[in-house]
Design a protein around this motif. Structure first.
Motif, PDB file in Angstrom:
ATOM      1  N   ILE A 644      38.297  47.459  56.117  1.00 18.51           N
ATOM      2  CA  ILE A 644      37.134  47.278  55.236  1.00 18.51           C
ATOM      3  C   ILE A 644      36.324  46.068  55.686  1.00 18.51           C
ATOM      4  N   LEU A 645      37.020  44.971  55.978  1.00 19.88           N
ATOM      5  CA  LEU A 645      36.355  43.734  56.375  1.00 19.88           C
ATOM      6  C   LEU A 645      35.621  43.904  57.701  1.00 19.88           C
ATOM      7  N   THR A 646      36.255  44.546  58.655  1.00 20.73           N
ATOM      8  CA  THR A 646      35.639  44.741  59.975  1.00 20.73           C
ATOM      9  C   THR A 646      34.385  45.592  59.871  1.00 20.73           C
ATOM     10  N   GLN A 647      34.471  46.671  59.108  1.00 24.38           N
ATOM     11  CA  GLN A 647      33.304  47.543  58.941  1.00 24.38           C
ATOM     12  C   GLN A 647      32.154  46.804  58.262  1.00 24.38           C
ATOM     13  N   ALA A 648      32.486  45.991  57.250  1.00 22.05           N
ATOM     14  CA  ALA A 648      31.450  45.243  56.537  1.00 22.05           C
ATOM     15  C   ALA A 648      30.801  44.210  57.452  1.00 22.05           C
ATOM     16  N   GLU A 649      31.585  43.527  58.256  1.00 23.49           N
ATOM     17  CA  GLU A 649      31.037  42.517  59.165  1.00 23.49           C
ATOM     18  C   GLU A 649      30.133  43.154  60.209  1.00 23.49           C
ATOM     19  N   GLU A 650      30.518  44.328  60.705  1.00 19.73           N
ATOM     20  CA  GLU A 650      29.685  45.021  61.684  1.00 19.73           C
ATOM     21  C   GLU A 650      28.382  45.498  61.045  1.00 19.73           C
ATOM     22  N   ALA A 651      28.480  45.993  59.823  1.00 13.23           N
ATOM     23  CA  ALA A 651      27.285  46.509  59.141  1.00 13.23           C
ATOM     24  C   ALA A 651      26.341  45.383  58.727  1.00 13.23           C
ATOM     25  N   ASP A 652      26.893  44.247  58.254  1.00 15.99           N
ATOM     26  CA  ASP A 652      26.070  43.153  57.739  1.00 15.99           C
ATOM     27  C   ASP A 652      25.668  42.162  58.821  1.00 15.99           C
ATOM     28  N   GLY A 653      26.388  42.208  59.963  1.00 17.71           N
ATOM     29  CA  GLY A 653      26.062  41.278  61.043  1.00 17.71           C
ATOM     30  C   GLY A 653      26.458  39.850  60.742  1.00 17.71           C
ATOM     31  N   VAL A 654      27.404  39.649  59.850  1.00 17.84           N
ATOM     32  CA  VAL A 654      27.885  38.306  59.511  1.00 17.84           C
ATOM     33  C   VAL A 654      29.410  38.309  59.522  1.00 17.84           C
ATOM     34  N   GLU A 655      29.962  37.115  59.512  1.00 17.83           N
ATOM     35  CA  GLU A 655      31.425  36.975  59.486  1.00 17.83           C
ATOM     36  C   GLU A 655      31.826  36.444  58.116  1.00 17.83           C
ATOM     37  N   TYR A 656      32.658  37.188  57.419  1.00 21.07           N
ATOM     38  CA  TYR A 656      33.147  36.768  56.104  1.00 21.07           C
ATOM     39  C   TYR A 656      34.470  36.030  56.291  1.00 21.07           C
ATOM     40  N   SER A 657      34.349  34.746  56.603  1.00 27.32           N
ATOM     41  CA  SER A 657      35.561  34.000  56.919  1.00 27.32           C
ATOM     42  C   SER A 657      35.775  32.789  56.016  1.00 27.32           C
ATOM     43  N   TYR A 658      34.905  32.588  55.023  1.00 24.39           N
ATOM     44  CA  TYR A 658      35.112  31.457  54.117  1.00 24.39           C
ATOM     45  C   TYR A 658      34.316  31.691  52.835  1.00 24.39           C
ATOM     46  N   GLY A 659      34.580  30.891  51.835  1.00 17.66           N
ATOM     47  CA  GLY A 659      33.772  30.927  50.622  1.00 17.66           C
ATOM     48  C   GLY A 659      34.344  31.717  49.469  1.00 17.66           C
ATOM     49  N   ALA A 660      35.547  32.299  49.621  1.00 17.16           N
ATOM     50  CA  ALA A 660      36.126  33.036  48.491  1.00 17.16           C
ATOM     51  C   ALA A 660      36.453  32.061  47.364  1.00 17.16           C
ATOM     52  N   ASP A 661      36.032  32.408  46.181  1.00 20.51           N
ATOM     53  CA  ASP A 661      36.225  31.504  45.046  1.00 20.51           C
ATOM     54  C   ASP A 661      36.714  32.322  43.857  1.00 20.51           C
ATOM     55  N   VAL A 662      37.776  31.816  43.227  1.00 19.72           N
ATOM     56  CA  VAL A 662      38.389  32.546  42.132  1.00 19.72           C
ATOM     57  C   VAL A 662      37.451  32.689  40.931  1.00 19.72           C
ATOM     58  N   LYS A 663      36.444  31.786  40.822  1.00 19.84           N
ATOM     59  CA  LYS A 663      35.563  31.839  39.651  1.00 19.84           C
ATOM     60  C   LYS A 663      34.671  33.080  39.655  1.00 19.84           C
ATOM     61  N   PHE A 664      34.525  33.731  40.820  1.00 17.81           N
ATOM     62  CA  PHE A 664      33.732  34.955  40.885  1.00 17.81           C
ATOM     63  C   PHE A 664      34.574  36.209  40.624  1.00 17.81           C
ATOM     64  N   SER A 665      35.861  36.032  40.326  1.00 21.15           N
ATOM     65  CA  SER A 665      36.748  37.173  40.075  1.00 21.15           C
ATOM     66  C   SER A 665      36.389  37.832  38.752  1.00 21.15           C
ATOM     67  N   GLU A 666      36.459  39.153  38.752  1.00 16.45           N
ATOM     68  CA  GLU A 666      36.138  39.908  37.548  1.00 16.45           C
ATOM     69  C   GLU A 666      37.362  40.576  36.929  1.00 16.45           C
ATOM     70  N   THR A 667      38.445  40.661  37.672  1.00 20.10           N
ATOM     71  CA  THR A 667      39.632  41.368  37.180  1.00 20.10           C
ATOM     72  C   THR A 667      40.857  40.482  37.297  1.00 20.10           C
ATOM     73  N   ASP A 668      41.849  40.833  36.500  1.00 24.09           N
ATOM     74  CA  ASP A 668      43.119  40.102  36.583  1.00 24.09           C
ATOM     75  C   ASP A 668      43.761  40.276  37.957  1.00 24.09           C
ATOM     76  N   GLU A 669      43.579  41.471  38.547  1.00 24.25           N
ATOM     77  CA  GLU A 669      44.185  41.737  39.856  1.00 24.25           C
ATOM     78  C   GLU A 669      43.605  40.818  40.934  1.00 24.25           C
ATOM     79  N   GLU A 670      42.293  40.552  40.845  1.00 22.58           N
ATOM     80  CA  GLU A 670      41.686  39.608  41.797  1.00 22.58           C
ATOM     81  C   GLU A 670      42.287  38.217  41.621  1.00 22.58           C
ATOM     82  N   ARG A 671      42.372  37.780  40.394  1.00 22.97           N
ATOM     83  CA  ARG A 671      42.902  36.442  40.126  1.00 22.97           C
ATOM     84  C   ARG A 671      44.364  36.340  40.553  1.00 22.97           C
ATOM     85  N   ALA A 672      45.110  37.412  40.334  1.00 24.70           N
ATOM     86  CA  ALA A 672      46.525  37.402  40.742  1.00 24.70           C
ATOM     87  C   ALA A 672      46.646  37.319  42.266  1.00 24.70           C
ATOM     88  N   LEU A 673      45.734  37.988  42.982  1.00 20.29           N
ATOM     89  CA  LEU A 673      45.780  37.937  44.441  1.00 20.29           C
ATOM     90  C   LEU A 673      45.417  36.548  44.938  1.00 20.29           C
TER      91      LEU A 673
END
Length: 749
Positions: A644-673
């Motif tokens: 999923i990540l590789t396809q998104a990076e190729e499509a968007d032309g950017v690298e998603y390698s930083y900036g994940a923040d728990v405050k943007f989580s919408e579900t308990d599963e995200e927060r648990a991860l």
């Protein structure tokens, strides 16, 4: 259904050829019969010094009738093409059938092949087998054209059934088939008529012939151990010699003789080798003193004096052989104990070529000595002892004993080094530096022996890589695969961490610097630094010296001509290419231990892959983790996240390698991860720093449940751009954390 018995009776067949010949006889005959339509229930082949025997049970009495359909040309093909097809198929025009096919009207022929009697087929197949038998060496005799390993005297070929037996008629260059064989050459030489395999084997036994090689070997070993035990002695085991002797006799008779007192002081290995190589005697030792004091010989007959005359003759011949060995031993000891000691032998090796492009044995020793000294502190050895051991390790190659018995090289070096007053560690290295010679051979464990053994093998590998004499396909004339496996096993079984990318350049450097008489000049690059980073920097810096260096080496002796290539870009790739070869051999080695190739590849892709001990430790930890449900399922989750990540990076032309923040989580599963990743990272980071791969892998496996829950509950590509970016960066954290342990993208599944 009849049974088939074949015997090919000849003069004595060399023992080393008998087992293979029996296998070839069975393969050629059975394949030929099956191809002709004759199947059978079972087959067995046997050999003695004078005969090859094959028996087949439950064979068809005749081949089945078959109808073969053969496709011909088009119906409107030229007449000559159709006539050629008719001749080949053996049919007439009115027997052809015309059929409509997508390619038009095609002619087909149905060929009836009636069954043939078994005797007719057997005769054809056996004659073809005899005339084309794959002996390693064969001979002609008399005026005939037939070739066989030794003159062929007679052929038994009979089909036996409940209603009796019949001879299969055939003639091979005047040798006609029959139902008659012969017993023991001396004890029962008369002709024997047989009707079946059971009758054949029983009558041979009564005629002093043991048909089965394993039965002869068992008789020899049982009788030998019993005779030795009765005298308070024990037989030295030697499976190869036992198999060979079983092929020398048809009626084994074990006799034990004495070794003269004059020779009991010889090293036991010398006695054993001399008796085995020249006389095919088993060694018998005293279990209390471990000295070899007697021998076992196997006669091919019984005698009226119970073998006394045979033993007397064997003891006389053995004394002559051992007199030579004693002479060599005493002469060698005088040299080893002289003032010059083993240096005399090392000096003589200046005239012995190791390889025409890699110099003499003396130059090999010099390279080994320098490299062993450098390796010594890395493997816990004393540097002075390691260098001293390397300088005398191959000295025994000049000794008279090793000249006579090359298989004793190394072992005699140990004896001579001890006699010359060398330390036990130096003496042991003389013998052990060749090890391991095979997969079942023990590796050296003493630090000095480890240093010298590694130096010898690394010098060989770097030398032949330098002159581009690498193994190709099944060809490996210089046993480089064995040398590579030796390096691997020595490091792994001694748990020695050795960064090979700081060691291999030293080996190449020893070949470049050649010797003091051919200095490479002050401007030549030095590749002996331990630092991999410094080594690579020097490779880059050497470009300015490439032309001068190449010119210099082209002016040297022919054997060094190919070294000039190492001053160009090949220098950077050659150590890495050799490391890749070692990795390939490591895969083969670990496969036998149940570690998959893809798991090894995942670990080779990580930093520090030149430390084989560290690499294997990582691979085994990953292998054990992936055998668990959590580990196996985590791979699926990782692959999904990575895709999923590789396809998104190729499509968007950017690298998603930083900036994940728990405050943007919408579900308990995200927060648990998020929480699980933080907890796993807290364990994995220090574990990897301390090379505790098992702990790191276990912590990685705990991510299985939260990753699975995340993918079950969360849609990564949310319509909300900020949420989508946050989730993609979260997947990046999964990828980064997992690939810090191993490159899981290379793991199958």
């Amino acid at each position: 259904m009849p049974d088939l018995l074949i015997e090919l009776f000849s003069e004595e067949i060399p023992a080393r050829m008998q087992t293979r010949a029996a296998q070839d006889l069975q393969k050629l005959v059975t394949n030929g019969l099956v191809d002709a339509g004759l199947t059978y229930a079972s087959a067995a082949a046997f050999s003695t010094p004078r005969r090859l025997t094959l028996t087949l049970e439950g064979m068809l009495a005749e081949s089945p009738s078959v109808v073969e359909e053969r496709k011909g040309p088009k119906a409107d093909a030229p007449e000559k093409a159709i006539e050629g097809f008719l001749r080949g198929a053996g049919v007439t025009r009115d027997q052809l059938e015309e059929r409509d096919t997508p390619k038009g009207k095609i002619l087909f022929a149905k060929i009836d092949k009636p069954g043939r009697p078994a005797a007719e087929i057997v005769a054809e197949v056996l004659e073809q087998t005899i005339r084309n038998f794959p002996w390693p060496k064969s001979m002609r005799w008399g005026a005939g054209a037939l070739k066989w390993v030794r003159p062929l005297h007679s052929i038994i070929c009979i089909l036996s059934a409940e209603d009796g037996a019949e001879v299969v008629p055939m003639d091979v260059d005047g040798i006609t088939s029959g139902d008659t064989t012969f017993g023991h050459r001396f004890l029962a030489p008369d002709a024997i008529k047989v009707t079946s395999f059971e009758d054949y084997e029983a009558k041979l036994a009564r005629a002093n012939v043991v048909l089965r090689a394993d039965a002869r070997a068992e008789t020899i070993w049982n009788d030998a151990t019993n005779v030795a035990f009765a005298s308070g002695m024990e037989v030295v085991e030697d499976a190869g010699l036992l198999a060979e002797v079983a092929g020398l006799v048809e009626w084994p008779v074990v006799l034990m003789g004495n070794i003269a007192d004059d020779f009991l002081g010889l090293p036991p290995e010398v006695l054993q080798t001399s008796m085995k190589e020249h006389q095919k005697f088993f060694s018998v030792r005293n279990p209390k003193t471990r000295r070899i004091e007697k021998f076992i010989t196997v006669a091919n007959r019984t005698t009226a004096d119970n073998g006394a005359t045979i033993l007397a003759g064997n003891e006389k011949v053995l004394s002559a052989r051992l007199s030579d060995a004693k002479f060599f031993w005493e002469n060698d000891l005088r040299v080893a104990q002289s003032d010059d000691g083993m240096a005399t032998w090392v000096k003589a090796l200046e005239n012995v070529t190791f390889h025409n492009k890699l110099g003499t044995q003396a130059e090999l020793i010099e390279r080994m000595a320098v490299l062993a000294r450098e390796l010594a502190p890395m493997v816990g050895a004393d540097a002075d002892e390691a260098e001293a051991a390397a300088r005398v390790a191959k000295a025994d190659l000049s000794s008279e004993m090793v000249y006579e018995f090359p298989e004793l090289q190394g072992l005699m070096g140990r004896y001579y080094a001890s006699a010359a007053g060398k330390s036990d560690a130096v003496a042991a290295a003389a013998q052990e530096h060749y090890a391991p010679l095979g997969p079942s051979d023990d590796v050296p464990t003493a630090p000095v022996s480890v240093a010298v053994a590694l130096a010898e093998k690394i010098d060989k590998l770097t030398g032949f890589w330098a002159i581009d004499e690498k193994p190709t396909g099944s060809k490996d004339p210089f046993a480089l695969r064995r040398a590579a496996l030796g390096v691997i096993r020595i490091l792994l079984e001694n748990a020695k961490s050795l960064p090979l990318l700081s060691i291999l350049p030293r080996g190449f450097d020893k070949h470049l610097k050649l010797n003091e008489k051919n200095p490479s000049g002050p401007d030549a690059p030095d590749f002996s630094e331990r630092s991999e980073e410094d080594y690579l920097d020097r490779v880059e810096a050497s470009a300015e010296h490439a032309e001068a260096g190449a010119t210099f080496y082209r002016e040297q002796q022919v054997r060094y001509a190919n070294m000039s290539t190492l001053f160009n870009e090949g220098w950077k790739e050659t150590p890495l290419n050799l490391l890749s070869f070692l990795h390939d051999r490591l895969k083969v080695y670990l496969k036998d231990q149940g570690v998959r190739h893809d798991i090894i590849d995942a670990c080779i892709a990580m930093e520090g892959n030149d430390d084989l001990t560290l690499l294997v430790k990582r691979a085994k930890a990953l292998s054990e983790t992936l055998k668990t449900d959590d580990g196996e399922n985590l791979i699926q989750g990782f692959k999904r996240a990575n895709n999923i990540l590789t396809q998104a990076e190729e499509a968007d032309g950017v690298e998603y390698s930083y900036g994940a923040d728990v405050k943007f989580s919408e579900t308990d599963e995200e927060r648990a991860l998020f929480k699980a990743l933080v907890e796993a990272e807290a364990v994995i980071t220090p574990a990897m720093a301390s090379q505790d791969f098992t702990t790191a892998m276990s912590a990685m496996a705990t991510l299985r449940a939260p990753v699975d829950a995340f993918f079950d509950a969360v849609q990564v590509n949310s319509d909300n751009g900020a949420v989508r970016r946050n989730r993609l960066n979260l997947l990046s954290r999964i990828r980064t954390l997992c690939t810090s342990v191993a490159d899981l993208t290379k793991v199958d599944g």
